[in-house]
Design an enzyme around this catalytic site. Sequence first.
Site, mmCIF file in Angstrom:
data_model
loop_
_atom_site.group_PDB
_atom_site.id
_atom_site.type_symbol
_atom_site.label_atom_id
_atom_site.label_comp_id
_atom_site.label_asym_id
_atom_site.label_seq_id
_atom_site.Cartn_x
_atom_site.Cartn_y
_atom_site.Cartn_z
ATOM 1 N N GLU A 91 0.817 -1.210 0.000
ATOM 2 C CA GLU A 91 0.000 0.000 0.000
ATOM 3 C C GLU A 91 0.853 1.264 0.000
ATOM 4 O O GLU A 91 2.006 1.258 0.434
ATOM 5 C CB GLU A 91 -0.933 -0.015 1.205
ATOM 6 N N CYS A 112 3.437 8.380 1.058
ATOM 7 C CA CYS A 112 4.015 7.478 2.037
ATOM 8 C C CYS A 112 4.149 6.112 1.359
ATOM 9 O O CYS A 112 3.175 5.538 0.903
ATOM 10 C CB CYS A 112 3.077 7.431 3.238
ATOM 11 N N CYS A 119 6.730 -6.977 7.383
ATOM 12 C CA CYS A 119 7.887 -6.449 8.097
ATOM 13 C C CYS A 119 8.325 -7.467 9.135
ATOM 14 O O CYS A 119 7.499 -8.091 9.784
ATOM 15 C CB CYS A 119 7.551 -5.123 8.771
ATOM 16 N N CYS A 123 7.093 -4.743 15.651
ATOM 17 C CA CYS A 123 6.733 -3.784 16.704
ATOM 18 C C CYS A 123 5.305 -4.098 17.157
ATOM 19 O O CYS A 123 4.432 -4.377 16.332
ATOM 20 C CB CYS A 123 6.838 -2.348 16.186
ATOM 21 N N CYS A 126 2.077 -2.249 15.622
ATOM 22 C CA CYS A 126 2.044 -1.924 14.187
ATOM 23 C C CYS A 126 1.389 -3.025 13.353
ATOM 24 O O CYS A 126 1.705 -4.206 13.517
ATOM 25 C CB CYS A 126 3.472 -1.679 13.696
ATOM 26 N N LEU A 222 11.315 6.274 17.623
ATOM 27 C CA LEU A 222 11.837 6.016 18.965
ATOM 28 C C LEU A 222 10.764 5.335 19.827
ATOM 29 O O LEU A 222 10.948 4.228 20.311
ATOM 30 C CB LEU A 222 12.340 7.328 19.574
ATOM 31 N N HIS A 223 9.665 6.014 20.040
ATOM 32 C CA HIS A 223 8.474 5.443 20.717
ATOM 33 C C HIS A 223 8.695 5.021 22.159
ATOM 34 O O HIS A 223 7.791 4.456 22.788
ATOM 35 C CB HIS A 223 7.877 4.263 19.950
ATOM 36 N N CYS A 340 0.365 2.698 8.798
ATOM 37 C CA CYS A 340 0.922 1.803 7.787
ATOM 38 C C CYS A 340 0.475 0.354 7.959
ATOM 39 O O CYS A 340 0.311 -0.131 9.060
ATOM 40 C CB CYS A 340 2.446 1.892 7.817
HETATM 41 N N1 SAH Z 1 9.691 0.626 9.608
HETATM 42 C C1 SAH Z 1 9.867 2.024 9.614
HETATM 43 C C2 SAH Z 1 8.976 2.755 8.651
HETATM 44 C C3 SAH Z 1 7.544 2.300 8.625
HETATM 45 S S1 SAH Z 1 6.590 2.665 10.050
HETATM 46 C C4 SAH Z 1 9.705 2.569 11.013
HETATM 47 O O1 SAH Z 1 9.283 1.818 11.888
HETATM 48 O O2 SAH Z 1 10.044 3.724 11.210
HETATM 49 C C5 SAH Z 1 6.338 4.400 9.827
HETATM 50 C C6 SAH Z 1 5.797 5.116 11.054
HETATM 51 O O3 SAH Z 1 4.428 4.750 11.298
HETATM 52 C C7 SAH Z 1 6.600 4.745 12.279
HETATM 53 O O4 SAH Z 1 6.959 5.861 13.043
HETATM 54 C C8 SAH Z 1 5.634 3.829 12.960
HETATM 55 O O5 SAH Z 1 5.971 3.683 14.243
HETATM 56 C C9 SAH Z 1 4.295 4.497 12.666
HETATM 57 N N2 SAH Z 1 3.135 3.661 12.991
HETATM 58 C C10 SAH Z 1 3.007 2.340 12.836
HETATM 59 N N3 SAH Z 1 1.821 1.914 13.308
HETATM 60 C C11 SAH Z 1 1.176 3.014 13.777
HETATM 61 C C12 SAH Z 1 -0.082 3.228 14.402
HETATM 62 N N4 SAH Z 1 -0.911 2.233 14.623
HETATM 63 N N5 SAH Z 1 -0.424 4.483 14.760
HETATM 64 C C13 SAH Z 1 0.432 5.521 14.522
HETATM 65 N N6 SAH Z 1 1.628 5.377 13.934
HETATM 66 C C14 SAH Z 1 2.014 4.134 13.565
HETATM 67 FE FE1 SF4 Z 2 8.099 -2.747 10.907
HETATM 68 FE FE2 SF4 Z 2 5.925 -1.477 11.744
HETATM 69 FE FE3 SF4 Z 2 8.020 -1.746 13.361
HETATM 70 FE FE4 SF4 Z 2 8.175 -0.077 11.249
HETATM 71 S S1 SF4 Z 2 6.805 0.155 12.999
HETATM 72 S S2 SF4 Z 2 9.703 -1.594 11.928
HETATM 73 S S3 SF4 Z 2 6.912 -1.204 9.769
HETATM 74 S S4 SF4 Z 2 6.752 -3.435 12.551
#
Ligand code: SAH
Ligand code: SF4
Length: 362
Positions: A91, A112, A119, A123, A126, A222-223, A340
């Site tokens: 997507e 985007c 992946c 995480c 995600c 970072l999160h 995403c």
């Molecule tokens: N893998 C890379 C790029 C893809 S994720 C990364 O982790 O940075 C891109 C962004 O979307 C990241 O900051 C990720 O943490 C955020 N993201 C993923 N799931 C999300 C959600 N449910 N709500 C808000 N942001 C989210």
């Molecule tokens: Fe992969 Fe989602 Fe973690 Fe980014 S945020 S590394 S896309 S699992």
Amino acid sequence: MRSLIRPAIQSLLLSDLEKELHPAYRAQQVADWLYRQRVPSFEAMTNLPQQLRTKLTEKFAFEQFEQVRVLGSKDTTQKFLWRLRDGNLVESVLIPASPALYGTRSDRRTICVSTQVGCAYGCKFCASGLEGWTRNLHASEIVQQLIAAESASGENIDNVVFMGMGEPLANFDNLMRAIAIINAPWGLGIGARHITISTSGLAPQIRQLAQNPLQVRLAVSLHGATDEVRERIMPVNRKYNVATLLDACDYYATRKKQRITFEYILINGMNDSDEQARELAKHCARVGAKVNLIPYNTVHGLEWSRPPRVRQERFHSILSDRHIDATLRREKGHDIDAACGQLRLQTVRSDRAAVADSISAS
Ligand code: SAH
Ligand code: SF4
């Protein structure tokens, strides 16, 4: 696992095309057909001799996507689901005005882009990680997301963020090749400063990227500001902990003379305490980074939620009070699941349910 599909001509750089095609000006002609005229096949490259078109058809695949779904409409966030040549789904999201953070104007269109099918980093919050990793995208499949989205929407894209499905820095070579094509004057001609790579924190690849002269921007997910909190939501932290990651960020920022961005999703009760905000402020001060705070987008099947607005604002103010440049995103596209990986996941799951239904019905 390597992908079995044949690479397409759109994965080649102009220098590769020049090696393939003689006389050399043919390479520029082919690039012109691909990125200016945007023709759908070799046959449509009418200023090439028929013999050459036939040769190209035999030697290279031609990148093409099938549009499976589109959500949203013009002037809002639009989300596209594409079927790749091997049937996999990825997507892309087209966002009308990009966050001010990326240094762009409000009339700009940001896309985007995904870099992998699925992946591997898992995480916890995600959607992209939920179904695991399938394969890396080829450079052509990364570039084609821009071309297909422009063609489907009629918009001109001038800003690219690698924040779709997948971990861009885990597909380093294809990513860099795609960026070269997106950036090149013979390609899509988008300035490096309008290209942002987002990473979950692969420290060695951040250092590797720092060696590259292109001034692409870096966003680091970072999160969590301490190992204890970050580890709970991002398994990658066990490999590259906060200290290791910050060292790599510092190296990148210093070497590139660039301010990086920390992405920080606010998840209710997980990473939104005052203490995390104070720690985050220290990290930002050290690396000279700014912060993008993103209220969590609910993912179907996951229990996480965003903190109440007052909590989000309190977290933001702790950073601002310490003179950290922080934006609290009122994100667009929440209504259509813009985070995403979500559209693909829904479709993969409903396809699977439909297959299961048809099997049990037969
Ligand atoms: N893998 C890379 C790029 C893809 S994720 C990364 O982790 O940075 C891109 C962004 O979307 C990241 O900051 C990720 O943490 C955020 N993201 C993923 N799931 C999300 C959600 N449910 N709500 C808000 N942001 C989210
Ligand atoms: Fe992969 Fe989602 Fe973690 Fe980014 S945020 S590394 S896309 S699992």
